[in-house]
Scaffold this motif. Structure first.
Motif, mmCIF file in Angstrom:
data_model
loop_
_atom_site.group_PDB
_atom_site.id
_atom_site.type_symbol
_atom_site.label_atom_id
_atom_site.label_comp_id
_atom_site.label_asym_id
_atom_site.label_seq_id
_atom_site.Cartn_x
_atom_site.Cartn_y
_atom_site.Cartn_z
ATOM 1 N N LEU A 1 -9.046 -2.494 8.269
ATOM 2 C CA LEU A 1 -9.271 -2.079 6.885
ATOM 3 C C LEU A 1 -8.016 -2.265 6.037
ATOM 4 O O LEU A 1 -8.085 -2.739 4.905
ATOM 5 C CB LEU A 1 -9.728 -0.626 6.845
ATOM 6 C CG LEU A 1 -11.192 -0.374 7.227
ATOM 7 C CD1 LEU A 1 -11.453 1.116 7.395
ATOM 8 C CD2 LEU A 1 -12.124 -0.955 6.169
ATOM 9 N N THR B 1 -8.011 -5.105 3.217
ATOM 10 C CA THR B 1 -7.876 -4.640 1.836
ATOM 11 C C THR B 1 -6.683 -5.288 1.157
ATOM 12 O O THR B 1 -6.773 -5.746 0.004
ATOM 13 C CB THR B 1 -7.746 -3.106 1.797
ATOM 14 O OG1 THR B 1 -8.903 -2.515 2.413
ATOM 15 C CG2 THR B 1 -7.638 -2.608 0.364
ATOM 16 N N GLU C 1 -2.579 1.896 -5.188
ATOM 17 C CA GLU C 1 -3.498 3.004 -5.441
ATOM 18 C C GLU C 1 -4.883 2.478 -5.803
ATOM 19 O O GLU C 1 -5.903 3.021 -5.353
ATOM 20 C CB GLU C 1 -2.959 3.877 -6.573
ATOM 21 C CG GLU C 1 -3.761 5.161 -6.771
ATOM 22 C CD GLU C 1 -3.175 6.055 -7.851
ATOM 23 O OE1 GLU C 1 -3.705 7.159 -8.042
ATOM 24 O OE2 GLU C 1 -2.196 5.629 -8.512
ATOM 25 N N PHE D 1 -6.475 1.091 -2.398
ATOM 26 C CA PHE D 1 -6.882 2.027 -1.353
ATOM 27 C C PHE D 1 -7.654 3.244 -1.868
ATOM 28 O O PHE D 1 -8.291 3.945 -1.081
ATOM 29 C CB PHE D 1 -5.653 2.493 -0.568
ATOM 30 C CG PHE D 1 -5.061 1.409 0.281
ATOM 31 C CD1 PHE D 1 -5.645 1.047 1.482
ATOM 32 C CD2 PHE D 1 -3.930 0.725 -0.135
ATOM 33 C CE1 PHE D 1 -5.109 0.038 2.260
ATOM 34 C CE2 PHE D 1 -3.383 -0.292 0.633
ATOM 35 C CZ PHE D 1 -3.980 -0.641 1.837
ATOM 36 N N ARG D 2 -7.597 3.474 -3.166
ATOM 37 C CA ARG D 2 -8.316 4.628 -3.716
ATOM 38 C C ARG D 2 -9.611 4.223 -4.421
ATOM 39 O O ARG D 2 -10.609 4.938 -4.338
ATOM 40 C CB ARG D 2 -7.410 5.392 -4.687
ATOM 41 C CG ARG D 2 -8.031 6.665 -5.229
ATOM 42 C CD ARG D 2 -7.036 7.413 -6.093
ATOM 43 N NE ARG D 2 -7.622 8.601 -6.673
ATOM 44 C CZ ARG D 2 -6.976 9.437 -7.483
ATOM 45 N NH1 ARG D 2 -5.708 9.210 -7.789
ATOM 46 N NH2 ARG D 2 -7.571 10.495 -7.974
ATOM 47 N N GLU D 3 -9.587 3.096 -5.090
ATOM 48 C CA GLU D 3 -10.746 2.671 -5.861
ATOM 49 C C GLU D 3 -11.607 1.632 -5.131
ATOM 50 O O GLU D 3 -12.834 1.675 -5.208
ATOM 51 C CB GLU D 3 -10.291 2.079 -7.212
ATOM 52 C CG GLU D 3 -9.494 3.040 -8.075
ATOM 53 C CD GLU D 3 -10.325 4.218 -8.543
ATOM 54 O OE1 GLU D 3 -11.556 4.051 -8.686
ATOM 55 O OE2 GLU D 3 -9.758 5.302 -8.763
ATOM 56 N N LEU E 1 -11.169 0.366 -1.582
ATOM 57 C CA LEU E 1 -11.443 0.557 -0.159
ATOM 58 C C LEU E 1 -12.663 1.430 0.121
ATOM 59 O O LEU E 1 -13.492 1.057 0.971
ATOM 60 C CB LEU E 1 -10.208 1.121 0.539
ATOM 61 C CG LEU E 1 -10.350 1.401 2.045
ATOM 62 C CD1 LEU E 1 -10.742 0.136 2.788
ATOM 63 C CD2 LEU E 1 -9.055 1.978 2.602
ATOM 64 N N PRO E 2 -12.839 2.586 -0.530
ATOM 65 C CA PRO E 2 -14.030 3.399 -0.228
ATOM 66 C C PRO E 2 -15.343 2.644 -0.422
ATOM 67 O O PRO E 2 -16.312 2.881 0.299
ATOM 68 C CB PRO E 2 -13.908 4.579 -1.207
ATOM 69 C CG PRO E 2 -12.443 4.686 -1.495
ATOM 70 C CD PRO E 2 -11.943 3.267 -1.496
ATOM 71 N N ASN E 3 -15.374 1.738 -1.392
ATOM 72 C CA ASN E 3 -16.596 0.978 -1.646
ATOM 73 C C ASN E 3 -16.761 -0.203 -0.696
ATOM 74 O O ASN E 3 -17.849 -0.800 -0.635
ATOM 75 C CB ASN E 3 -16.589 0.470 -3.095
ATOM 76 C CG ASN E 3 -16.671 1.601 -4.093
ATOM 77 O OD1 ASN E 3 -17.679 2.278 -4.220
ATOM 78 N ND2 ASN E 3 -15.576 1.838 -4.813
ATOM 79 N N LEU F 1 -16.181 0.164 2.584
ATOM 80 C CA LEU F 1 -16.319 0.741 3.915
ATOM 81 C C LEU F 1 -17.668 0.492 4.607
ATOM 82 O O LEU F 1 -17.678 0.234 5.815
ATOM 83 C CB LEU F 1 -16.066 2.257 3.863
ATOM 84 C CG LEU F 1 -14.616 2.705 3.812
ATOM 85 C CD1 LEU F 1 -14.555 4.234 3.678
ATOM 86 C CD2 LEU F 1 -13.865 2.276 5.054
#
Length: 277
Positions: free
Chosen positions: A93, A97, A181, A184-186, A188-190, A192
């Motif tokens: 990941l 990313t 930021e 990994f914040r905006e 990466l979650p999408n 997964l």
């Protein structure tokens, strides 16, 4: 909640969840049901299964309790499978990313590294790594993770490439968020879901790789594993085939359980098809 409801409607998923729950229960109960060292001599050698109430699954050629080995082996196999899969997914990941978001030279360099790891078969890479550094549980976990991170990295990169130009990412750039930021914040979650769907394959592969390494004598000698038990049984395969069959069935059950759970997760994540009129 909707995901849980859809998962419970999946027959294969429920069967796999039951199998894994039983194996996890066996792993947790092993120190309580079979305290002490499972490698110690517990009774007469080569006791056949179901002939002595004290040893329901019999004993091996040194007199060690096979049932105790199966229970303690579940701890090793599940721990290695989950830890190695977590490490491989975490590495994949992060690399995927960074490669997908940065692009250019960084993307090219990271993907060439991934290519280098994918050229060598995963088991051979793990075999070489453990042979070099020595057999121990942390080394086995690290070796399996290093042999399995490249595919999750490519999946994550592909998702990031499709996400990084969306409006909310552009808005994050405009308000001055740091690139890392944003990544990994905006983003990466999408990215997964497809990587997490691949996790089941990684866990199953890690369990099998650990068993193969133990079978070849490259597992931790101080830890009971199903692969080592299968290898021990091959020396008396004709006289006592149960010594290899019983841990082999446990290994097959673990891999089958992981596969069935992955099928259930896929069914739960798949959009519902319209019913025929």
């Amino acid at each position: 909640m909707r995901f849980a409801l859809r998962f419970t409607r999946s027959g294969p998923g429920l069967i796999g969840a039951v199998i894994l729950a039983l194996l996890a229960l066996a792993a947790l109960a092993a120190p309580l049901l079979f305290p002490g060292d499972p490698l110690k001599i517990a009774g007469p050698a080569l006791t056949a299964p179901f002939t002595d109430p004290a040893f329901p699954f019999g004993t091996d050629r040194l007199g060690r309790d096979v049932l105790a080995g199966v229970f303690h082996g579940a701890r090793a196999s599940l721990a290695v499978g989950l830890a190695a899969a977590f490490a491989a997914l975490a590495i994949g990941l992060v690399v995927g990313t960074l490669a997908g978001f940065a692009g250019g030279f960084i993307d090219e360099a990271l993907m060439r590294v991934a290519d280098a790891f994918q050229i060598v078969p995963g088991f051979l890479l793990a075999l070489a790594f453990v042979s070099t550094l020595g057999a121990s549980m942390p080394t086995v976990i690290l070796a399996i993770a290093l042999s399995a991170w490249a595919e999750p990295a490519r999946l994550a990169r592909a998702e990031v490439l499709s996400i990084r130009e969306r409006d909310y990412v552009a808005a994050a750039r405009i308000i001055g968020m740091h690139p890392l930021e944003i990544a990994f914040r905006e983003i990466l979650p999408n990215a997964l879901p497809p990587v997490l769907a691949f996790a089941a394959i990684t866990v199953a592969g890690a369990i099998l790789t650990e068993a193969a390494l133990s079978f070849l004598g490259l597992g931790d000698p101080n830890v009971v594993t199903w692969g080592a038990m299968i290898a021990e049984g091959r020396n008396v395969l004709r006289a006592a085939p149960f010594l290899s069959i019983i841990p082999g069935l446990a290994l097959v059950s673990a891999v089958l359980g992981v596969y069935l759970v992955s099928e259930g997760v896929s069914d739960a994540l798949r959009p519902r098809e319209g019913r025929a009129a």
